[in-house]
Write a protein that holds these residues in place. Structure first.
Motif, PDB file in Angstrom:
ATOM      1  N   ALA A   1      -1.093   5.146  -7.795  1.00 59.86           N
ATOM      2  CA  ALA A   1      -0.674   4.025  -6.960  1.00 59.86           C
ATOM      3  C   ALA A   1      -1.806   3.611  -6.032  1.00 59.86           C
ATOM      4  CB  ALA A   1       0.566   4.409  -6.154  1.00 59.86           C
TER       5      ALA A   1
ATOM      6  N   PHE B   1      -4.380   1.616  -7.635  1.00 58.91           N
ATOM      7  CA  PHE B   1      -4.054   0.217  -7.903  1.00 58.91           C
ATOM      8  C   PHE B   1      -4.109  -0.640  -6.646  1.00 58.91           C
ATOM      9  CE2 PHE B   1      -1.503  -3.500  -8.605  1.00 58.91           C
ATOM     10  CZ  PHE B   1      -2.019  -3.925  -9.808  1.00 58.91           C
ATOM     11  N   ASP B   2      -3.556  -0.146  -5.550  1.00 61.67           N
ATOM     12  CA  ASP B   2      -3.489  -0.976  -4.342  1.00 61.67           C
ATOM     13  C   ASP B   2      -3.431  -0.059  -3.119  1.00 61.67           C
ATOM     14  OD1 ASP B   2      -2.822  -2.627  -2.219  1.00 61.67           O
ATOM     15  OD2 ASP B   2      -1.485  -3.876  -3.412  1.00 61.67           O
TER      16      ASP B   2
ATOM     17  N   GLN C   1      -3.693  -0.568   0.150  1.00 62.75           N
ATOM     18  CA  GLN C   1      -2.892  -0.925   1.317  1.00 62.75           C
ATOM     19  C   GLN C   1      -1.403  -0.746   1.033  1.00 62.75           C
ATOM     20  OE1 GLN C   1      -2.948  -4.946   2.791  1.00 62.75           O
ATOM     21  NE2 GLN C   1      -3.166  -4.242   4.896  1.00 62.75           N
ATOM     22  N   ALA C   2      -0.983  -1.162  -0.167  1.00 61.82           N
ATOM     23  CA  ALA C   2       0.428  -0.987  -0.503  1.00 61.82           C
ATOM     24  C   ALA C   2       0.777   0.501  -0.526  1.00 61.82           C
ATOM     25  CB  ALA C   2       0.732  -1.636  -1.848  1.00 61.82           C
ATOM     26  N   ALA C   3      -0.152   1.321  -1.021  1.00 54.45           N
ATOM     27  CA  ALA C   3       0.105   2.763  -1.034  1.00 54.45           C
ATOM     28  C   ALA C   3       0.273   3.275   0.392  1.00 54.45           C
ATOM     29  CB  ALA C   3      -1.037   3.495  -1.738  1.00 54.45           C
ATOM     30  N   GLN C   4      -0.578   2.782   1.281  1.00 52.62           N
ATOM     31  CA  GLN C   4      -0.465   3.199   2.678  1.00 52.62           C
ATOM     32  C   GLN C   4       0.880   2.794   3.265  1.00 52.62           C
ATOM     33  OE1 GLN C   4      -4.090   1.494   4.329  1.00 52.62           O
ATOM     34  NE2 GLN C   4      -4.385   3.418   5.385  1.00 52.62           N
ATOM     35  N   SER C   5       1.347   1.618   2.888  1.00 46.53           N
ATOM     36  CA  SER C   5       2.611   1.152   3.452  1.00 46.53           C
ATOM     37  C   SER C   5       3.767   2.029   2.989  1.00 46.53           C
ATOM     38  CB  SER C   5       2.868  -0.306   3.060  1.00 46.53           C
ATOM     39  OG  SER C   5       3.413  -0.377   1.761  1.00 46.53           O
ATOM     40  N   MET C   6       3.507   2.856   1.966  1.00 43.25           N
ATOM     41  CA  MET C   6       4.538   3.749   1.470  1.00 43.25           C
ATOM     42  C   MET C   6       4.439   5.119   2.111  1.00 43.25           C
ATOM     43  SD  MET C   6       5.150   2.226  -1.991  1.00 43.25           S
ATOM     44  CE  MET C   6       5.171   0.794  -1.005  1.00 43.25           C
ATOM     45  N   GLY C   7       3.499   5.259   3.048  1.00 46.94           N
ATOM     46  CA  GLY C   7       3.331   6.554   3.702  1.00 46.94           C
ATOM     47  C   GLY C   7       2.425   7.490   2.932  1.00 46.94           C
ATOM     48  N   ILE C   8       1.715   6.975   1.936  1.00 46.02           N
ATOM     49  CA  ILE C   8       0.776   7.809   1.191  1.00 46.02           C
ATOM     50  C   ILE C   8      -0.515   7.887   1.994  1.00 46.02           C
ATOM     51  CG2 ILE C   8      -0.609   7.976  -0.907  1.00 46.02           C
ATOM     52  CD1 ILE C   8       1.671   6.446  -2.333  1.00 46.02           C
TER      53      ILE C   8
END
Lengths: 295, 266
Positions: A170, A173-174, A176-183
């Motif tokens: 994940a 692939f992206d 920032q989106a991964a960060q927004s998921m708490g990764i």
């Protein structure tokens, strides 16, 4: 005919080592988009550490091997923390240049500690060849191949089913989106460098067992480029097949050049000729992602 | 009223020079849907990113003001910490992991949750979006825009947040689908008691589900009130719902338009 069969078998073994190193390369590229020019030197460091433990410290090989893996984890963490983390957010090209620099540093360190002479590993496996389909094959070759296959299976499962593995894909692939998921992407980056160091070290140890080691072993890192580009820079399966194909092709081309044109040393360039051809006809490689286009 | 989130005098600067938020304040009552409306570039998305901590990756910085979540300041925390505390942002433009399957996408949403509850959460998502279940093994990149938005909201459901930040869930969707998505948002809010802060361009859709709304212009709030009040406010009707004062369509011949709008830009 038997001559070529032998070449193919040798090619598969060398290829499986390429695959391993390519695996490390692809993991780093997938997760962080960094092209790691120090991959070959990571192989070298692993090989020398294991050598030092077995020969200089007289530790039984299997323990030396495990300690080498542990050391690789530390090396991966150190590289990520000290060299790459300060560069997060910088241009990709700066990061790539740093890996070029890092390869020189690692290489010099190894030469500083162990010199430039060829070192030979103690014999771990029996030398008596095993007959496979009428061909004599050294046990170390078989062990190398099996070990590579196992590592590939382990990592395939890891990326498909484990939470961290999926999170790594994940992040690739992206971010920032991964960060927004708490990764935590910093952890993910560190993890990918660790894995890359581990598989490279395993490749280095296998290589040491086959040929012995010297400080030129790092050139292997260059051979990995044709392999990953053939497979597609971001595909694990591509790394596996690319490594095997390049290994076999360079051996067979070398053999053919020797037989028909009486040319030696074609092995060294064969892989790069293949690389140029691939780039001309299939720049994304066999399995590289192009980009999903919805219609 | 008990506010789960309070933003006070927030100031955000991008690249050390561009002042995007100029002292923005808002509050989200617990368990309710609050809408944040405004034109392009008003700073709505920036507000959400300032709350979720994602600003940091874009070279943005909170230079003044506080974000209080359950009365504790959270500005400046890294995004992982903020997600762990129960705030989850669904980013604008869906941001699906295209080369992962739908199921893997959903798993990523539950990254900070214990493994034991993943199966149950997954069932919950499939109950809200039966269509995702049919496609659970498909690569998310090959789904339609609506299905991708469902997947993005599904990831949020997997995270079981206390406060959900939704950035333009209607973006690029057909009107019928917008209605469907908003119904599900409403249901999610009612069934689970999740507080939602909803950023929207589609003011009508947003006001139909929200209880309170804030209207932003140029980095600050220019108007706020209950959704009902705003729906009947003549200025909102004119500038956001596209109706003239008499109820018919707005005409550009109305020159006074500019003067009244200027007040909002102030």
């Amino acid at each position: 005919m038997e001559y070529y069969l032998q070449l193919i078998v040798n090619g598969l073994v060398v290829g499986s080592i390429y695959s391993l190193v390519a695996l490390g390369f692809v993991i780093i590229y997938k997760a962080t988009k960094v092209v790691n020019f120090a991959q070959g030197e990571m192989v070298m460091v692993g090989a020398y550490i294991c050598f030092a433990l077995t020969v200089q410290f007289n530790i039984p090989f299997i323990w030396a091997f495990l300690i080498t893996l542990g050391f690789s984890v530390l090396l991966g963490l150190a590289i990520e923390r000290m060299v790459l983390r300060p560069l997060i957010g910088e241009e990709h090209i700066s990061v790539i240049m740093v890996t070029v620099g890092m390869s020189s540093v690692l290489k010099s360190l190894v030469q500083l500690c162990w010199g430039t002479q060829i070192k030979v590993y103690p014999q771990v496996l029996p030398t008596e060849p095993v007959m496979i389909a009428g061909l004599p094959v050294a046990p170390v070759y078989i062990a190398a191949f099996i070990l590579s296959v196992i590592l590939f299976a382990v990592f395939s499962v890891f990326f498909k089913y484990s939470r961290t593995g999926v999170a790594m894909r994940a992040t690739a692939f992206d971010q920032q989106a991964a960060q927004s998921m708490g990764i935590g992407i910093k952890n993910i980056f560190a993890m990918s460098w660790c894995i890359a160091c581990i598989v490279s070290a395993v490749g280095g140890v296998i290589l040491g067992n086959i040929n012995g080691i010297n400080s030129h072993i790092g050139h292997l890192g260059l051979k990995v480029f044709p392999a990953v580009i053939l497979g597609g820079l971001d595909s694990l399966l591509g790394a596996a097949l690319g490594g095997l194909i390049i290994g076999v092709l360079e051996n067979v081309c070398d053999g053919a050049a020797r037989q028909f044109f009486n040319l030696g040393g074609f092995r060294e360039v064969a892989a790069f000729i293949i690389l140029v051809v691939i780039l001309m006809i299939k720049p994304y490689g066999l399995f590289g992602t192009k980009e999903i286009e919805r219609v | 009223m008990d506010d789960i989130l309070k933003v006070e005098n927030l100031e955000v600067v991008y690249n050390d020079v561009v002042l995007v938020l100029k002292g923005l304040s808002l509050a989200c009552p617990r368990g309710r849907i609050t809408a944040l409306l405004g034109a392009n570039g008003a700073g709505k998305s920036t507000t959400l990113k300032a709350i979720s901590g994602l600003l940091e990756t874009e070279d943005g910085e909170v230079t003044d003001g506080v974000v209080l979540y359950n009365d504790e300041p959270i500005q400046g925390l890294i995004p992982e910490r903020i997600v762990k505390r129960g705030i989850f942002q669904v980013m604008e433009g869906r941001r699906i992991f295209e080369d992962l399957t739908v199921e893997e996408n959903l798993r990523c949403g539950a990254f900070t949750r214990p493994r034991s509850e993943i199966a149950e959460s997954m069932e919950r998502v499939y109950a809200y979006f039966p269509r995702l279940k049919e496609r659970s093994r498909q690569l998310a990149g090959y789904m339609s825009g609506g299905e991708q938005q469902m997947c993005a909201i599904g990831r949020a459901i997997m995270a079981r947040p206390e406060l959900l930040l939704l950035d333009e869930p209607s973006l690029g969707l057909a009107p019928l689908l917008v209605e469907e998505i908003f119904e599900i948002i409403k249901r999610f809010n009612q069934d689970e008691g999740v507080t939602i802060l909803l950023v929207e361009q589609n003011a009508r859709a947003a006001l139909s589900v929200a209880e309170r709304a804030y209207i932003m212009e140029n980095g600050r709030v220019v108007m706020d009130g209950t959704a009902d009040d705003l729906l009947h406010n003549p200025d909102v009707q004119e500038f956001y719902l596209g109706m003239g004062r008499t109820g018919d369509k707005k005409s550009y011949r109305d020159v006074k338009h500019y003067r009244r709008r200027k007040r909002w830009l102030g």
